[in-house]
Design an enzyme around this catalytic site. Structure first.
Site, PDB file in Angstrom:
ATOM      1  N   ASN A 158       0.860  -1.187   0.000  1.00 25.31           N
ATOM      2  CA  ASN A 158       0.000   0.000   0.000  1.00 25.31           C
ATOM      3  C   ASN A 158       0.897   1.238   0.000  1.00 25.31           C
ATOM      4  O   ASN A 158       1.437   1.614   1.036  1.00 25.31           O
ATOM      5  CB  ASN A 158      -0.895  -0.054   1.252  1.00 25.31           C
ATOM      6  CG  ASN A 158      -1.785   1.170   1.374  1.00 25.31           C
ATOM      7  OD1 ASN A 158      -1.862   1.984   0.453  1.00 25.31           O
ATOM      8  ND2 ASN A 158      -2.454   1.289   2.508  1.00 25.31           N
ATOM      9  N   LYS A 183       0.079   4.227  -0.324  1.00 27.59           N
ATOM     10  CA  LYS A 183      -0.585   5.407   0.253  1.00 27.59           C
ATOM     11  C   LYS A 183      -0.317   6.641  -0.630  1.00 27.59           C
ATOM     12  O   LYS A 183      -0.262   6.506  -1.848  1.00 27.59           O
ATOM     13  CB  LYS A 183      -0.139   5.612   1.701  1.00 27.59           C
ATOM     14  CG  LYS A 183      -0.325   4.323   2.525  1.00 27.59           C
ATOM     15  CD  LYS A 183      -0.162   4.512   3.999  1.00 27.59           C
ATOM     16  CE  LYS A 183      -0.398   3.177   4.696  1.00 27.59           C
ATOM     17  NZ  LYS A 183      -0.366   3.254   6.149  1.00 27.59           N
ATOM     18  N   HIS A 202      -9.779   1.139   4.314  1.00 26.09           N
ATOM     19  CA  HIS A 202      -8.543   1.330   5.081  1.00 26.09           C
ATOM     20  C   HIS A 202      -8.827   2.275   6.252  1.00 26.09           C
ATOM     21  O   HIS A 202      -9.613   3.219   6.116  1.00 26.09           O
ATOM     22  CB  HIS A 202      -7.437   1.905   4.178  1.00 26.09           C
ATOM     23  CG  HIS A 202      -6.099   1.859   4.843  1.00 26.09           C
ATOM     24  ND1 HIS A 202      -5.723   2.798   5.774  1.00 26.09           N
ATOM     25  CD2 HIS A 202      -5.085   0.974   4.757  1.00 26.09           C
ATOM     26  CE1 HIS A 202      -4.508   2.483   6.225  1.00 26.09           C
ATOM     27  NE2 HIS A 202      -4.103   1.379   5.626  1.00 26.09           N
ATOM     28  N   GLU A 204      -7.242   4.648   7.460  1.00 23.71           N
ATOM     29  CA  GLU A 204      -6.987   6.072   7.192  1.00 23.71           C
ATOM     30  C   GLU A 204      -8.161   6.708   6.453  1.00 23.71           C
ATOM     31  O   GLU A 204      -8.496   7.878   6.675  1.00 23.71           O
ATOM     32  CB  GLU A 204      -5.668   6.227   6.414  1.00 23.71           C
ATOM     33  CG  GLU A 204      -4.470   5.942   7.319  1.00 23.71           C
ATOM     34  CD  GLU A 204      -3.246   5.393   6.622  1.00 23.71           C
ATOM     35  OE1 GLU A 204      -3.143   5.473   5.378  1.00 23.71           O
ATOM     36  OE2 GLU A 204      -2.359   4.848   7.331  1.00 23.71           O
ATOM     37  N   GLU A 229      -5.983  -5.116  10.006  1.00 26.33           N
ATOM     38  CA  GLU A 229      -4.961  -4.105  10.285  1.00 26.33           C
ATOM     39  C   GLU A 229      -5.274  -3.395  11.594  1.00 26.33           C
ATOM     40  O   GLU A 229      -6.045  -2.420  11.609  1.00 26.33           O
ATOM     41  CB  GLU A 229      -4.927  -3.072   9.160  1.00 26.33           C
ATOM     42  CG  GLU A 229      -4.578  -3.642   7.799  1.00 26.33           C
ATOM     43  CD  GLU A 229      -3.913  -2.590   6.924  1.00 26.33           C
ATOM     44  OE1 GLU A 229      -2.795  -2.832   6.487  1.00 26.33           O
ATOM     45  OE2 GLU A 229      -4.510  -1.519   6.711  1.00 26.33           O
ATOM     46  N   GLY A 258       1.948   2.017  10.765  1.00 28.28           N
ATOM     47  CA  GLY A 258       2.892   3.127  10.680  1.00 28.28           C
ATOM     48  C   GLY A 258       3.541   3.484  12.004  1.00 28.28           C
ATOM     49  O   GLY A 258       4.177   4.524  12.125  1.00 28.28           O
ATOM     50  N   SER A 274       2.949  -2.405  10.236  1.00 28.34           N
ATOM     51  CA  SER A 274       4.399  -2.475  10.489  1.00 28.34           C
ATOM     52  C   SER A 274       5.006  -3.837  10.155  1.00 28.34           C
ATOM     53  O   SER A 274       5.922  -4.299  10.826  1.00 28.34           O
ATOM     54  CB  SER A 274       4.708  -2.072  11.935  1.00 28.34           C
ATOM     55  OG  SER A 274       4.271  -0.744  12.180  1.00 28.34           O
TER      56      SER A 274
HETATM   57  P1  PGA Z   1       2.472   0.109   7.632  1.00 32.28           P
HETATM   58  O1  PGA Z   1       1.048   0.339   6.937  1.00 32.28           O
HETATM   59  O2  PGA Z   1       3.036  -1.177   7.069  1.00 32.28           O
HETATM   60  O3  PGA Z   1       3.292   1.306   7.271  1.00 32.28           O
HETATM   61  O4  PGA Z   1       2.231  -0.015   9.110  1.00 32.28           O
HETATM   62  C1  PGA Z   1       0.160  -0.714   6.696  1.00 32.28           C
HETATM   63  C2  PGA Z   1      -1.111  -0.205   6.073  1.00 32.28           C
HETATM   64  O5  PGA Z   1      -1.619   0.840   6.500  1.00 32.28           O
HETATM   65  O6  PGA Z   1      -1.651  -0.814   5.128  1.00 32.28           O
END
Ligand code: PGA
Length: 253
Positions: A9, A11, A98, A100, A170, A176, A216
């Site tokens: 992803n 983003k 997601h 976010e 997730e 993140g 992560s």
């Molecule tokens: P990350 O993000 O691996 O940077 O923690 C995962 C995601 O939001 O899909």
């Protein structure tokens, strides 16, 4: 046999030229190093989808995905992107729900239910994201919370439709942050998601659904997570922005 899926992803990262360079690096490395039974998916910003799809077109196990679609088919929805537009780029998947998007754009379970259905009707495979906040986990309500996300956004599907959906668990507290769910925490939640899907759609459908872990994930912890019985893949944010790290995760099964 469930599909093994490693999805990156991106983003809101990478200019167009940087994105094309990353996709071609991933495609070359995938060709040379990644087992053909591992499916790699590049979830790029919408403007990257067409050129990225053309860069990866000769590598059978690499596909492109959008990071969202509208629940409307077309029309006066400035700034939104339709399922048909995504399909017209050559992309085959779409991330939906997601955390976010849920947090910064107030996406609701009901809206996501419509998007999942539209994606399936159009022939796009949804990667449906679910997961709880730290507060919810600490209150002990994480299983109920995630089950409710599944119920409100997926229970209107037929078993046949559900068999085409990919799930990404997730936990928000792991996204993140550098904090990863332990392999036990991930396995417990993936198993509970599969059990909830079996109750609604039958054991055969639930057994066939790929459930990805996200939060992560990186080369150093991928193997421990990916060898859990109900962890079928990963949705990777930060570590998907470097081809070497992304490919090393894909080699961790
Ligand atoms: P990350 O993000 O691996 O940077 O923690 C995962 C995601 O939001 O899909």
């Amino acid at each position: 046999m469930r599909k093994k899926i490693i999805a990156g992803n991106w983003k809101m990262n990478k200019t167009l030229s940087e994105g094309i360079a990353l996709a071609s690096e991933v495609a070359n490395m995938a060709n040379d190093e990644v087992s053909s039974d591992v499916n790699l998916i590049l979830c790029t910003p919408a403007i990257h989808l067409a050129p990225v799809s053309s860069v990866i077109k000769d590598v059978a196990n690499v596909s492109a995905a959008a990071q969202n679609i509208s629940e409307h088919e077309s029309g006066a929805y400035t700034g939104d992107i339709s399922a048909d537009m995504v399909l017209s780029t050559g992309a085959k998947y779409v991330i939906l729900g997601h955390s976010e998007r849920r947090e910064y754009h107030n996406e609701t379970n009901a809206q996501l239910a419509d998007r999942v259905k539209l994606a399936l009707d159009k022939g796009l495979t949804p990667i449906f994201c679910c997961g709880e906040s730290l507060e919810t986990r600490e209150s002990g309500e994480h299983v109920n919370f995630v089950n409710n996300q599944l119920k409100e956004s997926l229970h209107h599907l037929s078993a046949e439709e559900m068999s085409k959906v990919v799930i990404a668990y997730e936990p928000i507290w792991a996204i993140g942050t550098g904090v990863t769910a332990s392999s036990d925490q991930a396995q417990e939640m993936h198993k509970s998601i599969r059990t909830a899907l079996a109750d609604q759609f039958g054991a055969e459908v639930a057994d066939g659904i790929s459930i990805l872990y996200g939060g992560s994930m990186k080369p150093a912890n991928a193997q421990e997570l990916l060898t859990q019985p109900d962890v079928d893949g990963g949705l990777i944010g930060g570590a998907s922005l470097k081809a070497r790290d992304f490919i090393d995760i894909a080699k961790s099964y």
